[in-house]
Design a protein around this motif. Structure first.
Motif, mmCIF file in Angstrom:
data_model
loop_
_atom_site.group_PDB
_atom_site.id
_atom_site.type_symbol
_atom_site.label_atom_id
_atom_site.label_comp_id
_atom_site.label_asym_id
_atom_site.label_seq_id
_atom_site.Cartn_x
_atom_site.Cartn_y
_atom_site.Cartn_z
ATOM 1 N N ALA A 104 82.959 34.162 145.760
ATOM 2 C CA ALA A 104 83.805 35.268 145.302
ATOM 3 C C ALA A 104 83.193 36.608 145.677
ATOM 4 O O ALA A 104 81.995 36.828 145.503
ATOM 5 N N ARG A 105 84.039 37.479 146.201
ATOM 6 C CA ARG A 105 83.646 38.859 146.497
ATOM 7 C C ARG A 105 84.610 39.780 145.755
ATOM 8 O O ARG A 105 85.820 39.734 145.983
ATOM 9 N N LEU A 106 84.078 40.599 144.854
ATOM 10 C CA LEU A 106 84.908 41.425 143.997
ATOM 11 C C LEU A 106 85.211 42.777 144.632
ATOM 12 O O LEU A 106 84.350 43.355 145.300
ATOM 13 N N ALA A 107 86.409 43.260 144.396
ATOM 14 C CA ALA A 107 86.811 44.575 144.908
ATOM 15 C C ALA A 107 87.119 45.562 143.792
ATOM 16 O O ALA A 107 87.367 46.736 144.052
ATOM 17 N N VAL A 108 87.143 45.098 142.527
ATOM 18 C CA VAL A 108 87.453 45.961 141.391
ATOM 19 C C VAL A 108 86.513 45.632 140.237
ATOM 20 O O VAL A 108 85.856 44.588 140.230
ATOM 21 N N ALA A 109 86.485 46.515 139.250
ATOM 22 C CA ALA A 109 85.670 46.323 138.053
ATOM 23 C C ALA A 109 86.548 46.430 136.817
ATOM 24 O O ALA A 109 87.720 46.838 136.897
ATOM 25 N N VAL A 110 85.992 46.077 135.677
ATOM 26 C CA VAL A 110 86.729 46.182 134.410
ATOM 27 C C VAL A 110 87.154 47.633 134.188
ATOM 28 O O VAL A 110 86.384 48.566 134.389
ATOM 29 N N GLY A 111 88.414 47.798 133.787
ATOM 30 C CA GLY A 111 88.949 49.131 133.543
ATOM 31 C C GLY A 111 89.702 49.717 134.711
ATOM 32 O O GLY A 111 90.394 50.730 134.566
ATOM 33 N N ALA A 112 89.606 49.077 135.881
ATOM 34 C CA ALA A 112 90.282 49.603 137.069
ATOM 35 C C ALA A 112 91.800 49.479 136.918
ATOM 36 O O ALA A 112 92.309 48.479 136.413
ATOM 37 N N GLN A 113 92.520 50.510 137.354
ATOM 38 C CA GLN A 113 93.972 50.473 137.405
ATOM 39 C C GLN A 113 94.372 49.955 138.786
ATOM 40 O O GLN A 113 93.947 50.503 139.797
ATOM 41 N N VAL A 114 95.157 48.892 138.812
ATOM 42 C CA VAL A 114 95.533 48.303 140.091
ATOM 43 C C VAL A 114 97.047 48.309 140.246
ATOM 44 O O VAL A 114 97.784 48.288 139.261
ATOM 45 N N SER A 115 97.498 48.327 141.477
ATOM 46 C CA SER A 115 98.919 48.276 141.776
ATOM 47 C C SER A 115 99.287 46.865 142.217
ATOM 48 O O SER A 115 98.412 46.053 142.563
ATOM 49 N N ARG A 116 100.558 46.556 142.189
ATOM 50 C CA ARG A 116 101.021 45.247 142.624
ATOM 51 C C ARG A 116 100.644 45.036 144.088
ATOM 52 O O ARG A 116 100.781 45.940 144.907
#
Length: 675
Positions: free
Chosen positions: A611-623
């Motif tokens: 797994a390679r992560l691109a976001v962290a907890v609390g991040a606002q993401v779009s569809r």
């Protein structure tokens, strides 16, 4: 009977100016009654709602902050300040947000404002499910067996569950609307459910206290509407059947319930009044019960909602009572003008909740612009909505858009009227559950009133449908009209001389939106075409042939494997990251959780890998935003003459065309796919 025919109580207007501390369809609903009574309505709005219908309808409006609810509609200080500065005498909280917040009620009182709801004692007792169950049990109201001890941690709850017996329902004590509820059928499932329920409860309500209840198989969810004034009078207005639920969220409600006989109706109504009387209740409230499908004479208290309910219109239509008006008059100190003997149920009413969601994708919340909004009408049909064409549906608030309600002299007539209203309602530009609602009403079990809270979960998962011929024809007509408009006057003259043109009125003048006798088509900003035809909305995407070729080649290179890039299925907030960057994961392992519109969705690994992560907890993401990648573990390549496939041969692992893609391939003819 419609909302315009609700009987009005005698007496002067109870207030001169009232602030509505809510948004959407409930704000519109409350404002309409305020204006009918000659009361000035003050709306509040966040930046996301600046042009919302409730703002336009109100007599005046006050900005209360940015789009996030925590910085606007959930901020008691901002709301009280808006009420005071606007000169309001009272505050109507609607439902959701701060409607059951004892601190908000006290803040209103401290500022000299009337809170249109119950007193602090009722809010505090009934707002805590553990305390509420203990309180009503002491008053003789039957309760569901369970564990309600706020001092118990997860390990203690696991041990206590053995005495309750499985299956068990995990519920946040401070919650509502089904948020955070988890069903566990054994100890292992309960051990997994408890942390998830605590996390959701803490994020949503600021309180991670949980309670456990015995889950009753095939239960009916029956709730009783009550009204109580400050002078000791308490009445009930019959019951509502709310058994059609998905993930503990009500979908279709009706009044009265087909399950109860008159004797049981009277007993459960008296029990509801006793629960309200025990906390000196004031205003409109709802007492919720579970009723055994096998033993309709048995009922168990679940909770009391100390506010107006989403489904209150069905009670209004069978009693003729405007519940919002009653709230206002009770809050103003008037005596309740209604007596139990004078209240009678007339006919049947059914309500369906219109949500912005994608049923074929697991009911994930949907966002987007409302391109067309055309509510149904007709005898006995009432639409409660806060929608307008051009409005943007965002991930900041609950996905419910509107309510479709139908009344009839009997249940069958009400069903038929609601079914017709669903087919006639047009919403284009954002995915909704309209088609699914129609399918649900067609279910033989629903038609026969053989309802229970697990019925929806037992039905087959909704599947995407191919575009109908009528939808494709409407989309093609729109494309041709657009091309004709872009070609200029000469081309239009040439086409006129040949005696044919795109069908529909105004085709040349308004190519962006097409209307045919049974179809409406409109182009979205993302170039997709939305069509309402054959009673349902369909999103049709013109195929970019080069992009489609590249997609298939990429899939072929992966040997038909799933896409390694994990994307957000909905816009929202990353609430949990469940692995570390670089961790090895198995197929189906949860990578992270995204929450939006009261729903948490887990993004899982499509195959084993790293797994390679691109976001962290609390991040606002779009569809469709990339949130992680799974690097597939490579196997040793075989050697030999067959190790490299012939590029001229079809690759059995290559992606096949979607079943929703049109099979028209003639030169120049449009190709379509649905999403």
């Amino acid at each position: 009977m419609t909302d315009q025919q609700l009987r009005r109580s005698a007496g002067p207007r109870p207030f001169d100016r009232v602030l509505v501390a809510n948004r959407g369809e409930i704000a519109v609903r409350v404002i309409r009654t305020l204006q009918r009574l000659g009361i000035e309505a003050v709306a509040v709005y966040s930046d996301a709602d600046r042009d919302a219908p409730h703002v336009a309808l109100a007599d005046r409006a006050v900005r209360i902050g940015p789009a996030p609810a925590a910085e606007s509609y959930l901020d008691p200080e901002r709301l009280v300040r808006a009420a005071v500065e606007s000169g309001a005498e009272a505050v109507h909280p609607g439902y959701g947000f701060l409607s059951e917040h004892a601190g908000f009620a006290r803040a209103c009182a401290d500022a000299g404002l009337v809170f249109i709801g119950p007193g602090a004692r009722a809010l505090e007792i009934m707002g805590d499910k553990i305390r509420a169950k203990r309180h009503v049990a002491a008053s003789g109201v039957p309760v569901v067996p369970g564990v309600a001890d706020p001092a118990l941690d997860d390990a203690a709850l696991l041990d206590a569950a053995e005495a309750v017996g499985y299956p068990i329902l995990v519920k946040p004590s401070a919650g509502g609307g089904g948020k955070g509820m988890q069903l566990a059928r054994d100890r292992e499932e309960l051990a997994e459910a408890l942390p998830t329920a605590r996390r959701v409860a803490s994020a949503a309500f600021g309180d991670d206290t949980l309670l456990l209840e015995r889950f009753i198989e095939r239960p009916r969810h029956i709730e009783v509407q009550v009204l109580a004034d400050a002078h000791g009078a308490v009445v009930h207005l019959g019951e509502r059947e709310c058994s059609l639920q998905r993930r503990h969220q009500k979908v279709i409600e009706e009044a009265p319930s087909a399950l109860l006989d008159e004797a049981t109706r009277e007993r459960i109504g008296l029990a509801a009044c006793e629960a309200a009387r025990s906390v000196d209740y004031r205003g409109a409230g709802t007492v919720e019960f579970l009723v055994s499908d096998a033993a309709p004479g048995e009922f168990f208290f679940i909770e009391m909602n100390t506010r107006l309910q989403v489904e209150h219109p069905v009670t209004e239509l069978v009693t003729g009572v405007d519940l919002v008006e009653q709230q206002l008059r009770i809050a103003a100190g008037e005596h309740l003008a209604l007596t139990q003997d004078a209240l009678h149920l007339d006919g049947h009413a059914i309500e369906a909740r219109l949500y912005a969601e994608r049923p074929a994708d697991g009911f994930l919340p949907a966002t987007g612009p409302v391109l067309v909004w055309r509510p149904a009408g007709g005898d006995g049909v009432r639409i409660d909505a806060g929608l307008r064409a051009g409005q943007e549906i965002t991930a900041h608030y609950d996905p419910m858009l509107a309510k479709l309600i139908a009344w009839g002299p009997d249940r069958t007539t009400a069903l038929e009227r609601l079914r017709a209203a669903i087919d006639e309602t047009v919403v284009l530009g954002v995915d909704t559950n309209l088609e699914y609602l129609g399918e649900l009403l067609d279910d033989p079990e629903v038609r026969a009133a053989r309802l229970h809270t697990g019925l929806i979960d037992q039905r087959p998962a909704p599947a995407g449908a191919e575009p109908t011929a009528a939808a494709l024809a409407a989309a093609t007509a729109l494309v041709e009209a657009e091309a004709l408009a872009a070609a200029g006057p000469a081309a239009r003259a040439w086409r006129r001389e040949r005696g044919w043109r795109a069908s529909g009125p105004g085709a040349e003048e308004a190519p962006a939106s097409r209307a045919q006798p049974d179809a409406v088509a409109v182009r979205a900003p993302d170039r997709a075409i939305w069509v309402h035809a054959d009673g349902r909305a369909q999103r049709i995407v013109p195929v970019d042939r080069r992009a489609e070729l590249e997609r298939r080649l990429a899939a072929a290179e992966r040997g038909g494997a799933a896409d390694p890039v994990l994307r957000a299925p909905m816009p929202g907030t990353v609430t949990a990251v469940l692995v570390h960057d670089g961790d090895a994961v198995e197929t189906g392992a949860a990578i992270l959780a995204i929450e939006a519109m009261k729903m948490e969705h887990r993004v899982v690994a499509p195959f084993a890998g790293v797994a390679r992560l691109a976001v962290a907890v609390g991040a606002q993401v779009s569809r469709e935003q990339a949130v992680a990648t799974v690097e597939q573990l490579l196997a040793v390549e075989p050697s030999g003459p067959d190790s490299h496939p012939d590029p001229g041969r079809a690759d059995p692992g290559a992606a096949e065309p979607s079943a929703h893609e049109a099979t028209t391939h003639e030169q120049g003819a449009p190709q379509w796919t649905t999403s």
